[in-house]
Structures are given as C-alpha cells and as structure tokens.
Design a protein around this motif. Structure first.
Motif, PDB file in Angstrom:
ATOM      1  N   ILE A  29      13.776  -0.887  -7.474  1.00 27.40           N
ATOM      2  CA  ILE A  29      14.481  -1.720  -6.495  1.00 27.40           C
ATOM      3  C   ILE A  29      14.064  -1.319  -5.083  1.00 27.40           C
ATOM      4  O   ILE A  29      13.843  -2.168  -4.211  1.00 27.40           O
ATOM      5  N   SER A  30      13.932  -0.011  -4.861  1.00 20.27           N
ATOM      6  CA  SER A  30      13.510   0.489  -3.554  1.00 20.27           C
ATOM      7  C   SER A  30      12.105   0.000  -3.211  1.00 20.27           C
ATOM      8  O   SER A  30      11.832  -0.392  -2.067  1.00 20.27           O
ATOM      9  N   ASP A  31      11.206  -0.004  -4.190  1.00 21.25           N
ATOM     10  CA  ASP A  31       9.845  -0.499  -3.961  1.00 21.25           C
ATOM     11  C   ASP A  31       9.869  -1.986  -3.600  1.00 21.25           C
ATOM     12  O   ASP A  31       9.138  -2.435  -2.715  1.00 21.25           O
ATOM     13  N   TYR A  32      10.698  -2.739  -4.291  1.00 17.88           N
ATOM     14  CA  TYR A  32      10.854  -4.170  -4.016  1.00 17.88           C
ATOM     15  C   TYR A  32      11.267  -4.383  -2.560  1.00 17.88           C
ATOM     16  O   TYR A  32      10.705  -5.219  -1.843  1.00 17.88           O
ATOM     17  N   ARG A  54      18.324   5.861 -14.687  1.00 24.57           N
ATOM     18  CA  ARG A  54      19.033   5.257 -13.552  1.00 24.57           C
ATOM     19  C   ARG A  54      18.223   5.390 -12.268  1.00 24.57           C
ATOM     20  O   ARG A  54      18.147   4.461 -11.466  1.00 24.57           O
ATOM     21  N   GLU A  55      17.587   6.549 -12.078  1.00 28.09           N
ATOM     22  CA  GLU A  55      16.775   6.745 -10.879  1.00 28.09           C
ATOM     23  C   GLU A  55      15.498   5.909 -10.923  1.00 28.09           C
ATOM     24  O   GLU A  55      15.004   5.458  -9.880  1.00 28.09           O
ATOM     25  N   GLU A  70      10.724  -2.778 -12.721  1.00 28.89           N
ATOM     26  CA  GLU A  70      12.033  -3.312 -13.108  1.00 28.89           C
ATOM     27  C   GLU A  70      12.934  -3.421 -11.875  1.00 28.89           C
ATOM     28  O   GLU A  70      13.905  -2.696 -11.705  1.00 28.89           O
ATOM     29  N   SER A  71      12.595  -4.376 -11.016  1.00 26.44           N
ATOM     30  CA  SER A  71      13.328  -4.548  -9.755  1.00 26.44           C
ATOM     31  C   SER A  71      14.577  -5.389  -9.991  1.00 26.44           C
ATOM     32  O   SER A  71      14.613  -6.583  -9.705  1.00 26.44           O
ATOM     33  N   ALA A  72      15.583  -4.756 -10.534  1.00 20.99           N
ATOM     34  CA  ALA A  72      16.822  -5.442 -10.926  1.00 20.99           C
ATOM     35  C   ALA A  72      17.666  -5.752  -9.693  1.00 20.99           C
ATOM     36  O   ALA A  72      18.590  -5.023  -9.351  1.00 20.99           O
ATOM     37  N   LYS A 118       0.823  -1.211   0.000  1.00 21.77           N
ATOM     38  CA  LYS A 118       0.000   0.000   0.000  1.00 21.77           C
ATOM     39  C   LYS A 118       0.857   1.261   0.000  1.00 21.77           C
ATOM     40  O   LYS A 118       0.392   2.339  -0.373  1.00 21.77           O
ATOM     41  N   GLN A 119       2.121   1.124   0.417  1.00 27.78           N
ATOM     42  CA  GLN A 119       3.021   2.277   0.449  1.00 27.78           C
ATOM     43  C   GLN A 119       3.646   2.561  -0.917  1.00 27.78           C
ATOM     44  O   GLN A 119       4.248   3.615  -1.123  1.00 27.78           O
ATOM     45  N   VAL A 120       3.525   1.605  -1.836  1.00 25.88           N
ATOM     46  CA  VAL A 120       4.137   1.765  -3.159  1.00 25.88           C
ATOM     47  C   VAL A 120       3.280   2.691  -4.014  1.00 25.88           C
ATOM     48  O   VAL A 120       2.075   2.479  -4.160  1.00 25.88           O
ATOM     49  N   LYS A 121       3.906   3.693  -4.555  1.00 22.39           N
ATOM     50  CA  LYS A 121       3.200   4.635  -5.426  1.00 22.39           C
ATOM     51  C   LYS A 121       3.542   4.316  -6.880  1.00 22.39           C
ATOM     52  O   LYS A 121       4.707   4.336  -7.264  1.00 22.39           O
ATOM     53  N   LEU A 122       2.515   4.002  -7.656  1.00 17.48           N
ATOM     54  CA  LEU A 122       2.732   3.722  -9.068  1.00 17.48           C
ATOM     55  C   LEU A 122       2.987   5.037  -9.797  1.00 17.48           C
ATOM     56  O   LEU A 122       2.303   6.034  -9.573  1.00 17.48           O
ATOM     57  N   SER A 123       3.991   5.012 -10.651  1.00 15.56           N
ATOM     58  CA  SER A 123       4.381   6.219 -11.375  1.00 15.56           C
ATOM     59  C   SER A 123       3.837   6.189 -12.794  1.00 15.56           C
ATOM     60  O   SER A 123       3.674   5.119 -13.396  1.00 15.56           O
ATOM     61  N   ALA A 124       3.571   7.361 -13.315  1.00 16.63           N
ATOM     62  CA  ALA A 124       3.122   7.461 -14.708  1.00 16.63           C
ATOM     63  C   ALA A 124       4.213   6.986 -15.657  1.00 16.63           C
ATOM     64  O   ALA A 124       3.946   6.668 -16.819  1.00 16.63           O
ATOM     65  N   ASP A 125       5.451   6.923 -15.157  1.00 22.79           N
ATOM     66  CA  ASP A 125       6.568   6.475 -15.985  1.00 22.79           C
ATOM     67  C   ASP A 125       6.776   4.964 -15.930  1.00 22.79           C
ATOM     68  O   ASP A 125       7.605   4.428 -16.669  1.00 22.79           O
TER      69      ASP A 125
END
Length: 249
Positions: free
Chosen positions: A207-210, A200-201, A132-134, A77-84
C-alpha cells in the motif's frame, strides 16, 4: 496577415481557457486593432469554429497524460522489489511486469486472464510481480493477507486466481476460508499466517508503494518500468511487444 493573427490568437485563447491558467496577457493592440476589437474577433471566430476548442482541449489532455506517465515512472524508481513479493512466471524472465492490484477492483478481475496469459506464454520471457495494494478497505486487506499467506504454502497463484473470482466486496472470513480450502490450503495455518506481523507488514508495504508512486487506481502496471494505468488489453500488449523487441536487440 490579419487572419493568421486571429487564428493564432484563437488557438492561444483556447489553450489558456481550457487549462484555466491564462498566463499570456493580450497586447493593447494588434495590427491596428484595439484589444477589445481583437477579443471580439477571437470570440466570434471561436463561436464559428468550435472545433478549435475541441482540438486545444484534446492537446491539453494529451500533455497532461504525458506528465502523469512521466511522474509515475519517475516515482516508481523509488520502489524496491522484495524477494517476498509474489512472482508469477519464470523468476529470471527478462520482462518484468509489476501489477498493483486489489481484489475489490473489477478491472483487476478482468485483467487476471491477461496476466496469466503473459506468464504462460511459451516464450517464457515474462514474469509478473504482484503488489497487493489493498486500497479499497479492510476486506481488501483481508483478501491480500490471505493471498500472501497462501504463498507460504506454495499456493499463491491458485489462491490469487480463486480470490479474483469472488465478487467485489464479498470477502468475509467465511468466504476466505472456503476459497483457501478449495485450493488445498491448510486453513488453520492460513489464518495464523494472515494475522502474522510479517504478512500484515507486507500488505502495508505494498500500500505504501502504491501511495509513493502516486497511483490513482488499480490495476496499474509497470512493464520494464513503463507505466500503464488501467486495463487496456491492446495497449498493454503493445508495451509488452516493445519490451520484447528491446530485449532482442
């Protein structure tokens, strides 16, 4: 009565032994038996009926899985989906599947056709957002950056699918360039975009969301917020059907 006591004690001992957290203190006596006698009877019962331990362990695993799912869904629920974020399928579809993926993940590669089948379904009611949680090293990040660079040229789906066909851990700059060229990308522009701060960001954000959700592997899916860890096609189909049924009501 004594048999009931022994059965209950056996089940209790099995559960606490499996969890490694024996929080229940045995009484000094039970039905006229000493603590030592009860323990001996329980031990003998478990040796004779080991299925009790198996059932208790199975129940423990079920409870732990429920807790894991609940924790992931709450953290999600804390993950914010981005338009990108890359989107496959109809952007305004009522069913949203968010997939945390990695190009070096074998099960992610196996899941690719299932993902495409969802967005290509004639009902058009599913969209898939790719995170893209690399998390499997620098060449995972390089492949993820290439996919996001492809998005800037309107080639995300083509690049994503093509990259998933490359064997795990085989990603090199030369391979990335070959894949980009094979899907009709301007490779020079792709390289520039891959190294841009924006891309890159974006990879770091996924990865941070993962990590924020506390995921332990890829692929991981959230289907209208319902967590599914790993690639189990039938289970995923069941959750999509449940989401579809809810949308209809």
């Amino acid at each position: 009565m004594r048999l009931q006591i022994m059965t209950a004690a056996a089940a209790l001992m099995a559960l606490t032994a499996c969890s490694g957290q024996s929080t229940v203190k045995a009484p000094d006596s039970v039905d006229g038996l000493t603590k030592q006698q009860v323990e001996a009877i329980v031990k003998e019962y478990l040796m004779r009926e080991p299925i009790v331990l198996a059932e208790a362990f199975g129940e423990l695993q079920r409870r732990e899985e429920q807790q894991k799912v609940a924790a992931a869904e709450n953290a999600y629920k804390q993950v914010k989906l981005s338009a990108d974020d890359p989107v496959l399928g109809r952007p305004d579809a009522p069913i949203t599947i968010v997939e945390f993926t990695d190009y070096n993940c074998g099960y992610c590669k196996l899941a690719t056709n299932w993902v495409l089948n969802q967005v290509d379904d004639r009902r058009g009611d599913v969209r898939v957002i790719i995170k893209e949680s690399a998390v499997r090293g620098s060449n995972s990040e390089m492949a993820a950056a290439a996919a996001l660079a492809a998005q800037k040229q309107g080639k995300y789906r083509e690049m994503h699918v093509a990259l998933m066909k490359v064997p795990a851990n085989a990603y090199t700059p030369e391979i990335i360039d070959q894949v980009g060229k094979s899907v009709g990308m301007d490779v020079t522009r792709m390289r520039t975009d891959m190294n841009s701060k924006e891309v890159r960001e974006a990879v770091k954000a996924s990865i941070s969301d993962y990590e924020k959700v506390g995921l332990e592997g890829t692929p991981s899916f959230f289907i209208n917020g319902v967590y599914v860890g790993g690639f189990g096609e039938q289970h995923l189909n069941d959750i999509v059907k449940q989401a579809r049924d809810k949308v209809k009501t």
